[in-house]
Motif scaffolding. Structure first.
Motif, PDB file in Angstrom:
ATOM      1  N   ARG A 120       0.846  -1.190   0.000  1.00  8.82           N
ATOM      2  CA  ARG A 120       0.000   0.000   0.000  1.00  8.82           C
ATOM      3  C   ARG A 120       0.884   1.244   0.000  1.00  8.82           C
ATOM      4  N   PRO A 121       0.477   2.274  -0.699  1.00 11.08           N
ATOM      5  CA  PRO A 121       1.283   3.515  -0.716  1.00 11.08           C
ATOM      6  C   PRO A 121       1.322   4.156   0.674  1.00 11.08           C
ATOM      7  N   VAL A 122       2.509   4.623   1.032  1.00 15.10           N
ATOM      8  CA  VAL A 122       2.696   5.262   2.339  1.00 15.10           C
ATOM      9  C   VAL A 122       2.236   6.717   2.254  1.00 15.10           C
ATOM     10  N   THR A 123       1.317   7.070   3.134  1.00 15.57           N
ATOM     11  CA  THR A 123       0.786   8.435   3.196  1.00 15.57           C
ATOM     12  C   THR A 123       0.731   8.850   4.659  1.00 15.57           C
ATOM     13  N   ASP A 124       0.217  10.087   4.851  1.00 18.36           N
ATOM     14  CA  ASP A 124       0.082  10.557   6.233  1.00 18.36           C
ATOM     15  C   ASP A 124      -0.873   9.677   7.030  1.00 18.36           C
ATOM     16  N   SER A 125      -1.895   9.153   6.348  1.00 19.16           N
ATOM     17  CA  SER A 125      -2.865   8.299   7.044  1.00 19.16           C
ATOM     18  C   SER A 125      -2.463   6.831   7.007  1.00 19.16           C
ATOM     19  N   ASN A 126      -1.442   6.462   6.198  1.00 17.72           N
ATOM     20  CA  ASN A 126      -0.981   5.073   6.115  1.00 17.72           C
ATOM     21  C   ASN A 126       0.539   5.076   6.190  1.00 17.72           C
ATOM     22  N   ARG A 127       1.049   4.775   7.354  1.00 21.42           N
ATOM     23  CA  ARG A 127       2.488   4.912   7.584  1.00 21.42           C
ATOM     24  C   ARG A 127       3.282   3.678   7.145  1.00 21.42           C
ATOM     25  N   TYR A 128       2.605   2.556   6.938  1.00 16.87           N
ATOM     26  CA  TYR A 128       3.323   1.326   6.599  1.00 16.87           C
ATOM     27  C   TYR A 128       2.763   0.744   5.306  1.00 16.87           C
ATOM     28  N   PRO A 129       3.644   0.188   4.461  1.00 17.23           N
ATOM     29  CA  PRO A 129       3.179  -0.394   3.196  1.00 17.23           C
ATOM     30  C   PRO A 129       2.514  -1.759   3.383  1.00 17.23           C
ATOM     31  N   TYR A 130       2.821  -2.448   4.485  1.00 18.90           N
ATOM     32  CA  TYR A 130       2.234  -3.771   4.709  1.00 18.90           C
ATOM     33  C   TYR A 130       1.553  -3.787   6.089  1.00 18.90           C
ATOM     34  N   HIS A 131       0.487  -4.608   6.161  1.00 21.14           N
ATOM     35  CA  HIS A 131      -0.305  -4.679   7.390  1.00 21.14           C
ATOM     36  C   HIS A 131      -0.546  -6.134   7.772  1.00 21.14           C
ATOM     37  N   LEU A 132      -0.998  -6.292   9.010  1.00 16.32           N
ATOM     38  CA  LEU A 132      -1.356  -7.619   9.518  1.00 16.32           C
ATOM     39  C   LEU A 132      -2.840  -7.864   9.223  1.00 16.32           C
ATOM     40  N   TYR A 133      -3.125  -9.012   8.600  1.00 14.02           N
ATOM     41  CA  TYR A 133      -4.507  -9.386   8.256  1.00 14.02           C
ATOM     42  C   TYR A 133      -4.830 -10.738   8.885  1.00 14.02           C
ATOM     43  N   TRP A 134      -6.129 -10.974   9.163  1.00 11.97           N
ATOM     44  CA  TRP A 134      -6.531 -12.253   9.765  1.00 11.97           C
ATOM     45  C   TRP A 134      -7.888 -12.685   9.209  1.00 11.97           C
ATOM     46  N   GLN A 135      -8.181 -13.950   9.395  1.00  8.82           N
ATOM     47  CA  GLN A 135      -9.437 -14.527   8.898  1.00  8.82           C
ATOM     48  C   GLN A 135      -9.714 -15.823   9.673  1.00  8.82           C
ATOM     49  N   ARG A 136     -11.018 -16.091   9.944  1.00  6.67           N
ATOM     50  CA  ARG A 136     -11.395 -17.347  10.607  1.00  6.67           C
ATOM     51  C   ARG A 136     -11.809 -18.369   9.558  1.00  6.67           C
ATOM     52  N   ILE A 137     -11.273 -19.578   9.713  1.00  7.46           N
ATOM     53  CA  ILE A 137     -11.568 -20.651   8.769  1.00  7.46           C
ATOM     54  C   ILE A 137     -11.920 -21.913   9.541  1.00  7.46           C
ATOM     55  N   THR A 138     -12.328 -22.938   8.790  1.00  4.68           N
ATOM     56  CA  THR A 138     -12.653 -24.242   9.377  1.00  4.68           C
ATOM     57  C   THR A 138     -11.864 -25.319   8.648  1.00  4.68           C
ATOM     58  N   LEU A 139     -11.128 -26.126   9.415  1.00  2.00           N
ATOM     59  CA  LEU A 139     -10.360 -27.245   8.867  1.00  2.00           C
ATOM     60  C   LEU A 139     -10.826 -28.530   9.536  1.00  2.00           C
ATOM     61  N   ASP A 140     -11.294 -29.452   8.712  1.00  2.00           N
ATOM     62  CA  ASP A 140     -11.761 -30.749   9.225  1.00  2.00           C
ATOM     63  C   ASP A 140     -12.811 -30.574  10.325  1.00  2.00           C
ATOM     64  N   GLY A 141     -13.664 -29.583  10.140  1.00  2.00           N
ATOM     65  CA  GLY A 141     -14.744 -29.362  11.087  1.00  2.00           C
ATOM     66  C   GLY A 141     -14.353 -28.607  12.325  1.00  2.00           C
ATOM     67  N   LYS A 142     -13.126 -28.117  12.407  1.00  2.00           N
ATOM     68  CA  LYS A 142     -12.667 -27.400  13.585  1.00  2.00           C
ATOM     69  C   LYS A 142     -12.370 -25.952  13.218  1.00  2.00           C
ATOM     70  N   PRO A 143     -12.630 -25.002  14.137  1.00  2.00           N
ATOM     71  CA  PRO A 143     -12.407 -23.582  13.837  1.00  2.00           C
ATOM     72  C   PRO A 143     -10.946 -23.173  14.081  1.00  2.00           C
ATOM     73  N   TYR A 144     -10.452 -22.324  13.193  1.00  2.00           N
ATOM     74  CA  TYR A 144      -9.079 -21.814  13.323  1.00  2.00           C
ATOM     75  C   TYR A 144      -9.068 -20.339  13.004  1.00  2.00           C
ATOM     76  N   LEU A 145      -8.002 -19.681  13.532  1.00  2.00           N
ATOM     77  CA  LEU A 145      -7.708 -18.294  13.192  1.00  2.00           C
ATOM     78  C   LEU A 145      -6.440 -18.279  12.359  1.00  2.00           C
ATOM     79  N   VAL A 146      -6.532 -17.678  11.170  1.00  2.00           N
ATOM     80  CA  VAL A 146      -5.369 -17.568  10.283  1.00  2.00           C
ATOM     81  C   VAL A 146      -5.016 -16.088  10.164  1.00  2.00           C
TER      82      VAL A 146
END
Length: 505
Positions: A120-146
């Motif tokens: 992402r372009p670095v601006t006054d409102s965005n100081r870093y080009p990369y961010h931490l992202y997350w998502q909840r998924i299900t593997l083999d019927g069990k819940p996980y956080l990725v």
């Protein structure tokens, strides 16, 4: 559906809706709090661990170095798996998972990988080009956080895989607890509804019982009133209405009793002068041929009117006995066909009446009162319908049925409901007739005292049909004649031999 059941159902539905709403809100609030807390703790620990363990790596690390860093990151107290991806010495890239059997790059959703690697372009409102992202998924019927993030400055890309199975177990326990609480709330509401229904409906039930007793004639029925609520006001209103009704009925009963006494006393007082007048008119009738022709019509009028007055007095006395409840049955086993024949023969109606009755039909009844009923019904048919009148006798189950049918114009529909009313005249313009208007009412009272009934209707083929239904055997005990005029001597039978009175049609 009873009021009690409706009240309990309303309570249950309201309690169920309230309990389910409260449980659902509590569940979702707790679920969001539990997952958010676990998720934030894992992601914060992953971000810090990613910075600490990749900062000491060379710009182009070897695959074992990446693997060692991934293992160190996975050894934290948060218990998540780590996958590090970076370009390595000698060219190419290396994916170093902390658990090869569970966490591979294929487990990470494509959308999450794109978001992590997008600069992402670095601006006054965005100081870093990369961010931490997350998502909840299900593997083999069990819940996980990725979750995933790219180290700024050319470092590796790291992903975490956090199991949410413990949180799901906790939330399931919470759901069960809330479900049990909802069930207990429903049971509690049912008990509360039962108590409320009893509190509310008990006075209503007492009011209903009191109203039934009042309808049965127990006019001294009253309700005990306590409190100042609406039900107490209703009970007070009921008591006032019952008191007013009791006073009114007492007044009417007193007036009715006075009227009956007046009619009875008047009838008795009239009998003595009528006896003398009747004797004189009989003498005048015997001497009618020797009287002046100018006087003879007047004498004949006096004779006929005296007889009519005598019949009216006798009918009034019989009606008075019925009203006073002093009329009694003198029961006997009689052959109905013989009884009908005797009634017709005594009044010289043999040529005008067709009899359809088999001999041998026996019934336990009062012969004199049956004669009164038959005389009035047949006489009424002859007077208003003309001959021939057909009388049919038959049995139906344990009942005796006698039908008297004429071939006249029938009874007008507006008159049918009133044919048994006392003194009822079908034509108001001709209030005077040969009868008193009491014949059919006396016949009906005599049927009722036997436990029977008389109905009037029009035949589809024309003419009126009167149907007398009597029980062939009666539970009424035979009583001796106590001098009230109900004996077989013809006193007060509502119809003297040779005449019959009915309400005019």
């Amino acid at each position: 559906m009873s009021l009690r059941l409706r009240l309990m159902l309303v309570f249950a539905l309201v309690a169920l809706a309230a309990a389910v709403s409260a449980s659902a809100i509590a569940y979702w609030l707790n679920r969001d709090a539990v997952l958010t807390r676990t998720q934030n703790a894992a992601l914060d620990d992953f971000r810090k661990s990613l910075q600490d363990n990749t900062g000491s790596l060379p710009l182009t690390p070897t695959c074992p170095e990446l693997q060692e860093a991934a293992d160190r990151m996975a050894a934290t107290s948060q218990k998540y798996e780590v996958l590090l991806i970076d370009k390595v010495t000698g060219g190419g890239s290396c994916a170093a998972p902390s658990d090869r059997d569970l966490f591979t790059l294929e487990v990470v959703p494509e959308s999450l990988r794109k978001a992590v690697n997008r600069e992402r372009p670095v601006t006054d409102s965005n100081r870093y080009p990369y961010h931490l992202y997350w998502q909840r998924i299900t593997l083999d019927g069990k819940p996980y956080l990725v979750g995933g993030a790219k180290v700024i400055g050319g470092g590796p890309t790291g992903y975490l895989l956090k199991s949410l199975d413990n949180e799901r177990a906790d939330l399931n326990s919470l759901a069960w607890s809330l479900g049990i609480a909802t069930g207990l709330a429903l049971i509690g509401s049912a008990l509360l509804a039962q108590a409320a229904a009893s509190t509310v409906l008990r006075p209503v039930q007492r009011l209903g019982d009191a109203a039934r007793r009042l309808g049965e004639g127990k006019l001294d029925t009253r309700l005990q009133v306590s409190g100042t609520d609406e039900l107490a006001d209703l009970s007070r209103t009921f008591n006032r209405a019952a008191e007013s009704l009791e006073k009114r009925v007492e007044e009417l009963s007193a007036r009715e009793a006075a009227s009956r006494r007046f009619v009875a006393d008047m009838s008795h007082e009239l009998r003595t002068p009528l006896t003398a007048i009747t004797a004189v008119t009989e003498v005048l009738e015997d001497e009618a041929e020797n009287l002046d022709p100018m006087i003879a019509p007047a004498v004949q009028l006096v004779v006929s009117e005296t007889r009519r007055l005598n019949d009216l007095v006798e009918n009034l006395m019989e009606v008075t006995r019925f009203d006073a409840g002093t009329a009694r049955l003198v029961l006997d086993d009689v052959d109905v066909a013989d009884q009908v024949t005797a009634c017709i023969d005594a009044r010289a109606w043999l040529d005008a009446v067709e009899l359809d009755a088999e001999r041998g039909i026996m019934a336990l009844l009062d012969p004199r009162r049956l004669d009164v009923i038959l005389a009035n019904l047949i006489g009424n048919a002859l007077k208003h319908g003309g001959s021939p009148v057909r009388v049919a006798v038959r049995t139906a189950d344990d009942s005796l049925v006698i039908e008297v049918r004429d071939h006249g114009p029938g009874i007008p529909e507006d008159v049918l409901p009133h044919v048994f009313d006392r003194f009822y005249k079908a034509s108001a313009s001709r209030p005077r007739s040969e009868g008193s208007g009491l014949g059919l009412s006396i016949a009906l009272e005599n049927a009722h005292i036997h436990g029977g009934e008389i109905t009037a209707a029009n035949s589809p083929d024309g003419g009126a049909v009167f149907t007398l239904t009597l029980p062939r055997g009666t539970a009424t005990e035979s009583e001796p004649d106590d001098g009230d005029g109900s004996g077989a001597d013809g006193d007060g039978d509502g119809s003297s031999p040779g005449t019959a009175e009915g309400n005019a049609r």
